[in-house]
Design an enzyme around this catalytic site. Structure first.
Site, PDB file in Angstrom:
ATOM      1  NE  ARG A 110       3.294 120.328 -22.879  1.00  8.53           N
ATOM      2  CZ  ARG A 110       3.370 119.677 -21.719  1.00  8.53           C
ATOM      3  NH1 ARG A 110       3.975 119.781 -20.788  1.00  8.53           N
ATOM      4  NH2 ARG A 110       2.476 118.421 -21.616  1.00  8.53           N
ATOM      5  CG  HIS A 135       8.830 114.757 -22.337  1.00 10.49           C
ATOM      6  ND1 HIS A 135       9.434 115.923 -21.603  1.00 10.49           N
ATOM      7  CD2 HIS A 135       7.689 114.403 -21.516  1.00 10.49           C
ATOM      8  CE1 HIS A 135       8.425 115.835 -20.352  1.00 10.49           C
ATOM      9  NE2 HIS A 135       7.619 114.872 -20.462  1.00 10.49           N
ATOM     10  CG  HIS A 206       8.675 111.619 -17.114  1.00 13.50           C
ATOM     11  ND1 HIS A 206       7.589 111.426 -16.315  1.00 13.50           N
ATOM     12  CD2 HIS A 206       8.283 112.702 -17.961  1.00 13.50           C
ATOM     13  CE1 HIS A 206       6.502 112.231 -16.757  1.00 13.50           C
ATOM     14  NE2 HIS A 206       6.964 113.050 -17.917  1.00 13.50           N
ATOM     15  CG  ASP A 278       1.947 118.954 -16.487  1.00 12.96           C
ATOM     16  OD1 ASP A 278       2.881 118.966 -16.530  1.00 12.96           O
ATOM     17  OD2 ASP A 278       1.032 118.158 -17.554  1.00 12.96           O
ATOM     18  CD  GLU A 343       8.352 115.546 -15.499  1.00 14.64           C
ATOM     19  OE1 GLU A 343       8.675 115.828 -16.704  1.00 14.64           O
ATOM     20  OE2 GLU A 343       7.374 115.718 -15.276  1.00 14.64           O
TER      21      GLU A 343
HETATM   22  C1  GLA Z   1       5.462 115.665 -18.477  1.00 15.10           C
HETATM   23  C2  GLA Z   1       4.491 116.888 -18.859  1.00 15.10           C
HETATM   24  C3  GLA Z   1       3.049 116.486 -18.889  1.00 15.10           C
HETATM   25  C4  GLA Z   1       2.965 115.242 -19.648  1.00 15.10           C
HETATM   26  C5  GLA Z   1       3.903 114.266 -19.096  1.00 15.10           C
HETATM   27  C6  GLA Z   1       4.217 112.899 -19.733  1.00 15.10           C
HETATM   28  O1  GLA Z   1       5.431 115.642 -17.057  1.00 15.10           O
HETATM   29  O2  GLA Z   1       4.540 118.006 -18.163  1.00 15.10           O
HETATM   30  O3  GLA Z   1       2.221 117.319 -19.314  1.00 15.10           O
HETATM   31  O4  GLA Z   1       3.071 115.097 -20.971  1.00 15.10           O
HETATM   32  O5  GLA Z   1       5.305 114.592 -19.138  1.00 15.10           O
HETATM   33  O6  GLA Z   1       2.560 112.284 -20.165  1.00 15.10           O
END
Ligand code: GLA
Length: 378
Positions: A110, A135, A206, A278, A343
Site C-alpha cells: 500500500r 499493489h 503474490h 496481514d 510477499e
Molecule cells: C496483500 C495485502 C492484503 C490483500 C492481498 C490481496 O497481501 O496485504 O491486505 O490486499 O494482498 O487480496
C-alpha cells in the site's frame, strides 16, 4: 495441471515448434514448454509456460501478470503435488481480484492516501483500496501481458515496460523478472528494473501457498517461522503507523515455529485490524545478501517451504480476504484462510516514510532483488 492440451514445444536449442500431448516429465532433463492460455479483448495472445526441473518439479507461469499458475513440491514420500492457488484459464485470472500468483508492481502493497512526494514533486495515484493505493493501482503489473522468452534450463524471462505516468508513477520503468526452477527444488525469482526518471518501486510475487494442496482446507495447522524480531503495526487502512514494534510477547512472534492458527483468534488490536495476519515483518538480517526470511512446515504431508530473499521485509498474509467466492483450478473453492502469502518486499508505504529503507530508483541505477522459494519435506 493440463495434460491433454495441444502443446507448443519450445525446445532448448531452438528446435522447430512441435505439437504434442504433454507427457509426464522425463527424469533428468529440465525444459520449458509453451501453451496457449487465452486471448485478451484487444487480441493479444496469452501463454502459459511449463518449467520442469531435472527432479520432475514443475511450475506453470502465464504471461498474464507473470502469474505462477501452479507449482509442484515433494511431500515426505517424494510425491510432487501442486501447492499454490491459481486459475485454469485467462478468464479465470481476469475475473478475480486477489492477485493469485501474480507479479505485483509498480509498488507492491500500500501507498497511504494514494500519494507521495519525490524530489519535491507530489504524485497522485488511483485509490483502489479505500483511501489508499494497493499493489500498483487499478491496473497494476498483475493485469498486463508480459513478454516472455525461455532462458537456460528451466527458466523463463518476462519483461514489461511500464510507461511514464502509468497509474500515476513517474518514469518509463523497464522491468524484467526471471523465474528459474533449480534442480534443488527451488523457484528462484530475480527482479531487475531501470528507469529514466526518479521513481519508487516495490516488486513482489503474490503466490498463495497451501502445502497440503490449494483448495484443501485452511492453513491454520501450517507451522511458520519468520526471522523477524520486529514488525510494522498498521492503522485501520493497513498503512504502517511508522512504529517498528518488537514481536516478543505478541501473537506476531514467529521467531520459533508456531502454527498459524495458534494465536490468530486472540483478542489483539493488530490481528483485529488485519482480520488475521496481514503484516510486514522486518527481517533481522536486513537488506543485502540472500538470507532466510521464513520457513513453513505442513505436518500432514511433511512439506517444507523456505523463503530466502535479498529484500528487507516480508508481508505475511493469511488469506483473510479469501471468501470462498473464487473457484480455482479444477473448480476448487478458495476458502477463508485457505492459503498464506510470503510477499518479500520493502515496507508498505515507504515513499511516505523517510525512516524506512528507501524504495526509490534513480536513472542510471539498477534495481535488483532475488527471492527463492525452496521446497523439501520432513
Ligand atoms: C496483500 C495485502 C492484503 C490483500 C492481498 C490481496 O497481501 O496485504 O491486505 O490486499 O494482498 O487480496
Amino acid at each position: 495441471m493440463r495434460f491433454s492440451r495441444c502443446t507448443t514445444g519450445v525446445l532448448l536449442g531452438g528446435l522447430a515448434f512441435l505439437c504434442f500431448a504433454q507427457a509426464p516429465p522425463k527424469k533428468g532433463k529440465s525444459d520449458v514448454k509453451k501453451q496457449a492460455f487465452g486471448t485478451m479483448p484487444d487480441g493479444t495472445a496469452v501463454e502459459v509456460y511449463t518449467l520442469t526441473n531435472a527432479r520432475g518439479m514443475q511450475a506453470e507461469i502465464t504471461t498474464y501478470g507473470g502469474a505462477v499458475v501452479s507449482l509442484t513440491a515433494p511431500d515426505r514420500a517424494g510425491k510432487f503435488a501442486d501447492v499454490v492457488m491459481g486459475m485454469d484459464s485467462l478468464d479465470g485470472y481476469r475475473g478475480q481480484a486477489k492477485y493469485f500468483g501474480a507479479l505485483v508492481g509498480r509498488y507492491g502493497n500500500r501507498i497511504g492516501h494514494a500519494k507521495f512526494t519525490l524530489e519535491g514533486k507530489t504524485y497522485t495515484l488511483p485509490k483502489n483500496d479505500g483511501a489508499n493505493t494497493l499493489h500498483g493501482g487499478v491496473k497494476g503489473f498483475d493485469k498486463h501481458v508480459w513478454k516472455a522468452a525461455p532462458g537456460e534450463g528451466a527458466s523463463l524471462e518476462l519483461t514489461y515496460l511500464s510507461k511514464d505516468g502509468e497509474e500515476g508513477f513517474p518514469g518509463n520503468l523497464s522491468a524484467k523478472v526471471v523465474y528459474t526452477l533449480t534442480d534443488n527444488n527451488e523457484l528462484k525469482i530475480e527482479y531487475t528494473a531501470t528507469t529514466d526518471k526518479p521513481t519508487v518501486l516495490n516488486l513482489t510475487n503474490h503466490s498463495y501457498f497451501n502445502l497440503a494442496g490449494p483448495g484443501e482446507g485452511d492453513v491454520l495447522q501450517h507451522e511458520v517461522q519468520i526471522d523477524a524480531d520486529r514488525f510494522t503495526p498498521v492503522d485501520a487502512g493497513l498503512i504502517p503507523t511508522g512504529e517498528l514494534r518488537a514481536v516478543k510477547g505478541t501473537p506476531f512472534d514467529f521467531t520459533k515455529p508456531t502454527a498459524i492458527g495458534a494465536r490468530i483468534g486472540q483478542s489483539d488490536e493488530q490481528l483485529k485490524l488485519g482480520n488475521g495476519y496481514d503484516h510486514n515483518f522486518i527481517l533481522n538480517k536486513g537488506n543485502g545478501g540472500l538470507t532466510r526470511a521464513a520457513v513453513v512446515h505442513e505436518p500432514k504431508t511433511g512439506r517444507v517451504l523456505e523463503v530466502l530473499t535479498t529484500e528487507p521485509a516480508v508481508q505475511f498474509y493469511t488469506g483473510n480476504f479469501l471468501d470462498g467466492k473464487d473457484r480455482g483450478k479444477g473448480g476448487k473453492v478458495y476458502a477463508f484462510r485457505g492459503a498464506f502469502c510470503m510477499e518479500t518486499q520493502h515496507y508498505p508505504d515507504s515513499p511516505n516514510h523517510p525512516a524506512f529503507p528507501t524504495s526509490e530508483l534513480k536513472p542510471g541505477a539498477t534495481y535488483h532483488t532475488v527471492t527463492v522459494f525452496r521446497f523439501s519435506a520432513r
